[in-house]
Design an enzyme around this catalytic site. Structure first.
Site, short mmCIF file in Angstrom:
data_model
loop_
_atom_site.label_atom_id
_atom_site.label_comp_id
_atom_site.label_asym_id
_atom_site.label_seq_id
_atom_site.Cartn_x
_atom_site.Cartn_y
_atom_site.Cartn_z
N ASP A 1 -8.08 -16.64 -2.07
CA ASP A 1 -9.48 -16.55 -2.50
C ASP A 1 -9.97 -17.95 -2.84
O ASP A 1 -9.21 -18.92 -2.81
CB ASP A 1 -9.63 -15.59 -3.68
CG ASP A 1 -8.87 -16.05 -4.92
OD1 ASP A 1 -8.38 -17.19 -4.93
OD2 ASP A 1 -8.77 -15.26 -5.87
N ASP B 1 -6.91 -5.83 -1.98
CA ASP B 1 -5.91 -6.49 -2.81
C ASP B 1 -6.16 -6.13 -4.27
O ASP B 1 -7.28 -5.80 -4.65
CB ASP B 1 -5.99 -8.02 -2.67
CG ASP B 1 -7.08 -8.60 -3.56
OD1 ASP B 1 -6.77 -9.08 -4.67
OD2 ASP B 1 -8.26 -8.55 -3.17
N CYS C 1 10.17 9.29 -3.27
CA CYS C 1 10.05 7.88 -2.89
C CYS C 1 11.42 7.35 -2.45
O CYS C 1 12.45 7.69 -3.03
CB CYS C 1 9.54 7.06 -4.08
SG CYS C 1 9.40 5.29 -3.78
N CYS D 1 12.01 3.91 -2.16
CA CYS D 1 12.07 2.48 -2.47
C CYS D 1 13.43 2.14 -3.07
O CYS D 1 14.21 3.02 -3.48
CB CYS D 1 10.95 2.07 -3.41
SG CYS D 1 11.18 2.54 -5.14
N CYS E 1 13.98 3.70 -6.60
CA CYS E 1 14.21 5.15 -6.63
C CYS E 1 15.52 5.55 -5.96
O CYS E 1 16.09 6.59 -6.29
CB CYS E 1 13.02 5.87 -5.99
SG CYS E 1 11.50 5.76 -6.99
N HIS F 1 8.82 -0.62 -7.27
CA HIS F 1 8.37 0.74 -6.99
C HIS F 1 6.87 0.80 -6.75
O HIS F 1 6.41 1.41 -5.76
CB HIS F 1 8.74 1.69 -8.13
CG HIS F 1 8.09 3.03 -7.99
ND1 HIS F 1 8.55 4.00 -7.12
CD2 HIS F 1 6.96 3.53 -8.56
CE1 HIS F 1 7.75 5.04 -7.18
NE2 HIS F 1 6.78 4.79 -8.04
#
Length: 381
Positions: free
Chosen positions: A96, A270, A308, A310, A313, A339
C-alpha cells in the site's frame, strides 16, 4: 505506452451474482481470483514463515510502505534486492502507499496540496509524505503491485470535505503516475474514494478509470460503517469499475465481508484480522468464532476445528493451544495464527469453487447459518 506487468484474465461471471472468477498474472506467478492476501506489515506475516504460507496456498501477501519506510528504510530493502529477496518470498507482493496509516494519525498531521506533514508515531519526528515520495518508496521496495497515495476520509465526513478530498486524491494519482519509475515491472493501482456518497464514489471511479491504471482499489470502507453501508457502496460502485482489470477492496477480511464482497464483484482482499485476533486467542472455525483461551476449553482435546486440515488442527488440541496462549507462549499465538490464515485461504478456495458451479448464494446461506451470522452480528468479530 508501457505494457502492464500484470494482466487480469476474466474466466467466468457467476449467473446469479456479480461474482467473478479470474486469473491474475504477475511477475511472480499467476493465481486464481477472488483471493485473500495475508498481511505482512513489516515484511512478515506475524508469526508465520514464508514456507508455512506456501503450504497453506498463499499466492500473494501485502506489506506496508509507511512502516517499512520508517524501519528498516526503503534504501536497505532496495540494497537487499527488493522485498522479495529481503523477506525470502518468491510469490506476489502488494504494497500500500502508506496513505491510510498517515491519515489515521489525525491528531499528528496536516494536509496540503503538496502532501501531508505528520509526526512519526514511534518517536515524534516530523515527516512529510507526498505522492511522489510514496511512489519513490514503493519503487525501491519492488513489490509487484503498488498503490497510489490517497486520502482516506472518514465514512461520515461532510459532503463538501469529501468532494474536495477526492479531487485532490485524483490530482495526487496523476502525480503518482508521472513519478512511477518502474511501470514495466510494478503495476500501480488507483484508489477510489468517496466515503458514503454515491455521486462522489461514482465520480471518483470514473475519473480514475479514465487514467487507465492496471488495476483499481476501493478505499475508505471497513472504517466503522455498517455492513449494509459497505455493501450498498459496493452494489453501485463495482459496475462502474473496468471489467477486465482487477478490483481490490482494501482492509476487508472478516469471513462474511469476503463472501459478500465477492458476490458484488471484488477480486482481491486483505486484512490483519486473522493474525491480530489469533494473538488474543480467537479462532475462526466452520461453526463460528471460538475463543480458545476461555476456561471451557481447558480439558477440550479436540482440534480447533474438526473440519480443518491445517497444521494446527492436524497436530494440536484446543486445550494445548489454550495453555500456550494463557501462559504467553509464542508458539500458541503462532498456532492460532496458522489456523486463522489457513481458514481464510480455504474459504476463498471454496468461494472460487462455488463460482465455478454457480452456487455461491447457496454456499453463502449455508456458511452464514453454520457461522451464526445474522443481520445484527455479521462482521462483529
Amino acid at each position: 505506452m508501457t505494457e502492464s506487468p500484470i494482466r487480469y484474465e476474466l474466466i467466468k461471471e457467476e449467473k446469479n451474482t456479480g461474482a467473478r472468477l479470474g486469473i491474475l498474472h504477475t511477475p511472480h506467478g499467476s493465481f486464481e481470483t477472488p483471493i485473500y492476501m495475508p498481511v505482512g506489515t513489516l515484511a512478515t506475516v506475524k508469526g508465520l514463515a514464508p514456507e508455512e504460507l506456501k503450504d497453506m496456498g498463499a499466492e500473494i501477501v501485502l506489506s506496508n510502505t509507511y512502516h517499512l519506510w520508517l524501519r528498516p528504510g526503503e534504501d536497505i530493502v532496495e540494497e537487499a534486492g527488493g522485498l522479495h529477496k529481503f523477506m525470502n518470498w518468491d510469490r506476489g507482493i502488494l504494497t500500500d502507499s502508506g496513505g491510510f496509516q498517515v491519515f489515521s494519525l489525525s491528531d499528528m498531521r496536516r494536509i496540503e496540496e503538496e502532501g501531508v506533514h505528520f509526526r512519526n508515531h514511534i518517536n515524534g519526528e516530523k515527516l512529510f509524505l507526498s505522492p511522489e515520495k510514496a511512489i519513490h518508496i514503493e519503487n525501491a521496495l519492488g513489490a509487484d503491485i503498488i498503490m497510489s497515495f490517497d486520502e482516506c476520509p472518514p465514512f461520515n465526513e461532510s459532503y463538501d470535505y469529501v468532494k474536495k478530498s477526492i479531487e485532490r486524491t485524483t490530482r495526487w494519482a496523476e502525480r503518482g503516475l508521472k513519478a512511477h519509475k518502474n511501470p514495466s515491472t510494478q503495476a500501480l493501482f488507483g484508489i477510489m474514494q468517496g466515503a458514503g456518497y454515491k455521486d462522489l464514489r461514482i465520480q471518483h471511479a470514473r475519473d480514475l478509470a479514465s487514467m487507465d491504471f492496471p488495476g483499481y482499489s476501493i478505499g475508505g470502507l471497513s472504517v466503522g460503517e455498517t455492513k449494509q453501508e459497505m455493501n450498498d457502496v459496493l452494489d453501485y460502485l463495482t459496475p462502474e469499475m473496468p471489467k477486465h482489470k482487477p478490483r481490490y477492496l482494501m482492509g476487508v477480511g472478516s469471513p462474511d465481508a469476503l463472501i459478500d464482497g465477492v458476490i458484488r464483484g471484488v477480486d482481491m482482499f486483505d486484512c490483519v484480522l486473522a493474525t491480530r485476533i489469533a494473538r488474543n486467542g480467537t479462532c475462526m472455525t466452520s461453526t463460528g468464532r471460538l475463543v480458545v483461551k476461555n476456561a471451557q476449553y481447558a480439558r477440550d482435546f479436540r482440534p480447533i476445528d474438526e473440519h480443518c486440515n491445517c497444521y494446527t488442527c492436524r497436530n494440536y488440541t484446543r486445550a494445548y493451544v489454550r495453555h500456550l496462549i494463557k501462559t504467553d507462549e509464542i508458539f500458541g499465538m503462532r498456532l492460532a495464527s496458522i489456523h486463522n490464515v489457513h481458514f481464510l485461504l480455504q474459504l476463498m478456495k471454496d468461494v472460487r469453487e462455488n463460482i465455478k458451479n454457480d452456487s455461491l448464494l447457496e454456499f453463502r446461506q449455508d456458511f452464514f447459518e453454520r457461522y451464526g451470522y445474522n443481520k445484527e452480528n455479521a462482521r462483529n468479530f
